[in-house]
Enzyme design. Sequence first.
Site, mmCIF file in Angstrom:
data_model
loop_
_atom_site.group_PDB
_atom_site.id
_atom_site.type_symbol
_atom_site.label_atom_id
_atom_site.label_comp_id
_atom_site.label_asym_id
_atom_site.label_seq_id
_atom_site.Cartn_x
_atom_site.Cartn_y
_atom_site.Cartn_z
ATOM 1 N N THR A 94 0.845 -1.194 0.000
ATOM 2 C CA THR A 94 0.000 0.000 0.000
ATOM 3 C C THR A 94 0.879 1.241 0.000
ATOM 4 O O THR A 94 1.836 1.337 0.766
ATOM 5 C CB THR A 94 -0.938 0.008 1.211
ATOM 6 O OG1 THR A 94 -1.795 -1.127 1.135
ATOM 7 C CG2 THR A 94 -1.783 1.267 1.241
ATOM 8 N N ASP A 204 -14.877 -9.884 10.427
ATOM 9 C CA ASP A 204 -13.504 -9.747 10.935
ATOM 10 C C ASP A 204 -13.330 -8.441 11.708
ATOM 11 O O ASP A 204 -12.360 -7.718 11.508
ATOM 12 C CB ASP A 204 -12.503 -9.837 9.786
ATOM 13 C CG ASP A 204 -11.065 -10.008 10.274
ATOM 14 O OD1 ASP A 204 -10.880 -10.532 11.395
ATOM 15 O OD2 ASP A 204 -10.135 -9.618 9.549
ATOM 16 N N ASP A 395 6.463 -32.411 -5.158
ATOM 17 C CA ASP A 395 7.533 -32.243 -6.148
ATOM 18 C C ASP A 395 8.923 -32.291 -5.513
ATOM 19 O O ASP A 395 9.928 -32.069 -6.185
ATOM 20 C CB ASP A 395 7.345 -30.950 -6.948
ATOM 21 C CG ASP A 395 7.490 -29.696 -6.076
ATOM 22 O OD1 ASP A 395 7.708 -29.839 -4.849
ATOM 23 O OD2 ASP A 395 7.366 -28.588 -6.625
ATOM 24 N N ASN A 433 7.059 -15.476 1.551
ATOM 25 C CA ASN A 433 7.483 -15.679 0.163
ATOM 26 C C ASN A 433 6.508 -16.525 -0.637
ATOM 27 O O ASN A 433 6.768 -16.873 -1.782
ATOM 28 C CB ASN A 433 8.888 -16.298 0.116
ATOM 29 C CG ASN A 433 8.922 -17.725 0.661
ATOM 30 O OD1 ASN A 433 7.913 -18.221 1.180
ATOM 31 N ND2 ASN A 433 10.071 -18.367 0.552
ATOM 32 N N ASP A 465 20.326 -13.897 21.443
ATOM 33 C CA ASP A 465 21.316 -13.259 22.324
ATOM 34 C C ASP A 465 22.723 -13.687 21.901
ATOM 35 O O ASP A 465 23.375 -14.502 22.543
ATOM 36 C CB ASP A 465 21.028 -13.656 23.779
ATOM 37 C CG ASP A 465 22.030 -13.046 24.761
ATOM 38 O OD1 ASP A 465 22.656 -12.021 24.403
ATOM 39 O OD2 ASP A 465 22.176 -13.601 25.858
ATOM 40 N N ASP A 467 25.705 -12.351 21.927
ATOM 41 C CA ASP A 467 26.892 -12.113 22.757
ATOM 42 C C ASP A 467 26.755 -12.696 24.166
ATOM 43 O O ASP A 467 27.583 -12.433 25.035
ATOM 44 C CB ASP A 467 27.205 -10.616 22.839
ATOM 45 C CG ASP A 467 26.082 -9.819 23.505
ATOM 46 O OD1 ASP A 467 25.069 -10.436 23.922
ATOM 47 O OD2 ASP A 467 26.215 -8.589 23.600
ATOM 48 N N ASP A 500 9.391 -5.558 25.719
ATOM 49 C CA ASP A 500 10.268 -4.939 26.719
ATOM 50 C C ASP A 500 9.437 -4.273 27.814
ATOM 51 O O ASP A 500 9.233 -3.062 27.815
ATOM 52 C CB ASP A 500 11.184 -3.926 26.022
ATOM 53 C CG ASP A 500 12.082 -3.181 26.999
ATOM 54 O OD1 ASP A 500 12.380 -3.748 28.065
ATOM 55 O OD2 ASP A 500 12.474 -2.046 26.684
ATOM 56 N N ARG A 506 15.832 -3.270 25.851
ATOM 57 C CA ARG A 506 16.302 -4.600 25.470
ATOM 58 C C ARG A 506 15.378 -5.644 26.095
ATOM 59 O O ARG A 506 14.542 -5.318 26.942
ATOM 60 C CB ARG A 506 17.749 -4.802 25.912
ATOM 61 C CG ARG A 506 17.980 -4.515 27.377
ATOM 62 C CD ARG A 506 19.440 -4.450 27.740
ATOM 63 N NE ARG A 506 19.590 -4.313 29.191
ATOM 64 C CZ ARG A 506 20.731 -4.415 29.830
ATOM 65 N NH1 ARG A 506 21.849 -4.638 29.147
ATOM 66 N NH2 ARG A 506 20.785 -4.304 31.140
#
Length: 531
Positions: A94, A204, A395, A433, A465, A467, A500, A506
Amino acid sequence: MGCFSSKHRKTQNDGGEKSIPINPVQTHVVPEHRKPQTPTPKPMTQPIHQQISTPSSNPVSVRDPDTILGKPFEDIRKFYSLGKELGRGQFGITYMCKEIGTGNTYACKSILKRKLISKQDKEDVKREIQIMQYLSGQPNIVEIKGAYEDRQSIHLVMELCAGGELFDRIIAQGHYSERAAAGIIRSIVNVVQICHFMGVVHRDLKPENFLLSSKEENAMLKATDFGLSVFIEEGKVYRDIVGSAYYVAPEVLRRSYGKEIDIWSAGVILYILLSGVPPFWAENEKGIFDEVIKGEIDFVSEPWPSISESAKDLVRKMLTKDPKRRITAAQVLEHPWIKGGEAPDKPIDSAVLSRMKQFRAMNKLKKLALKVIAESLSEEEIKGLKTMFANIDTDKSGTITYEELKTGLTRLGSRLSETEVKQLMEAADVDGNGTIDYYEFISATMHRYKLDRDEHVYKAFQHFDKDNSGHITRDELESAMKEYGMGDEASIKEVISEVDTDNDGRINFEEFCAMMRSGSTQPQGKLLPFH
């Protein structure tokens, strides 16, 4: 942001305006003298191409045999210049657009025809346009300007709603009252009344399908999505399972329903407006459906003891399990809490706004985490799912197309309708996709095996996470989401704001676990009928 309609749309107001105060939203109730005499008038009988408005100038003289709308191809760029992207969904994009002749601004939803795989997809698009044309000019409903088709796409040009999403405006204000909620539900039920009097059932209703027409305080609330709507046929019983898990009426789950389902959905919205959470809640969609069937409404937990009896009375009447005894749209609008000024103006507990903020949109990170968990499961844990995937993937390409899914489920004894198969396809397709890969298939079906143990959740947390700091940072989240084609700025901002809870920018493990154990993971507007 724009008023645009799509069963597959992404929320428009990602990162939109957040500083607009909330007043009881402007609404227009259909005056008695203007109401049609019969509640279910016949739908228009004109052919679809006669109902879709387009400029009369510059027509293409030859009608292409591949046309979906049944009229000649036209180049939309002769009439409109397309601007910035407003949202992206399963079927298309859109844009903001400007009419060349007048300079007026609209929203244009461009649907890629190659993504309209089945005959049902094409019929759905035609019906959506037809219903929007039919309802055009009614208050609280987005205006459609015109529809165009070329070789690649169908373009719907419609009113631009700059005010953003309903919940965003409520949350931005920071304080809220029953009177404000009454004004909002009046607008929503007014849409239901208009639809039902004009012979349409929406199917809906949910907060995400309502946008504000402008940034003004008294902006009108507009219904924007009619992708699942149908014309009411005299005596017909509808059996397709459609809608969104939290808002679905019990008779939909029993596959025998009529227009009364819209009042139930509006009642769920009212419950959320007053409490910040849906009335029927569970850790997965099957659990939600079980709660809907039970129909037990919690009026004990906070803030309900401080909510007026009149408001609770209306909620009960809208969420009556028996559709024959459920209140009608006209009766809702006459209820004392709506019409008689019984809704108090005192602020509702601020915790309601906090809960509403957490609930307001689909949690993309949760869906992504389920795919990560699926990738780490052992063969023993998923047992027959691998074989099922192989049997459907005829397939042997490693991905399942819509046609393979439909054929495979039929072969396995499924009695799902085309609409339901399409909903399953969309729900499982994480990266959008158009096909389902092995891990998407597992993540969409593994909940039935109760694969929600702590070790799986912790593995998923560790995946993000990178690190090992004990927190998922913004950069780590961006990296993970981009890996799966979901890393746009708006999506990242949305995930952080939803998950969060301590607002430190974070996501810690406790917040991650809370997210994983919250309600349904399916996209807004779709049920996953694959249990």
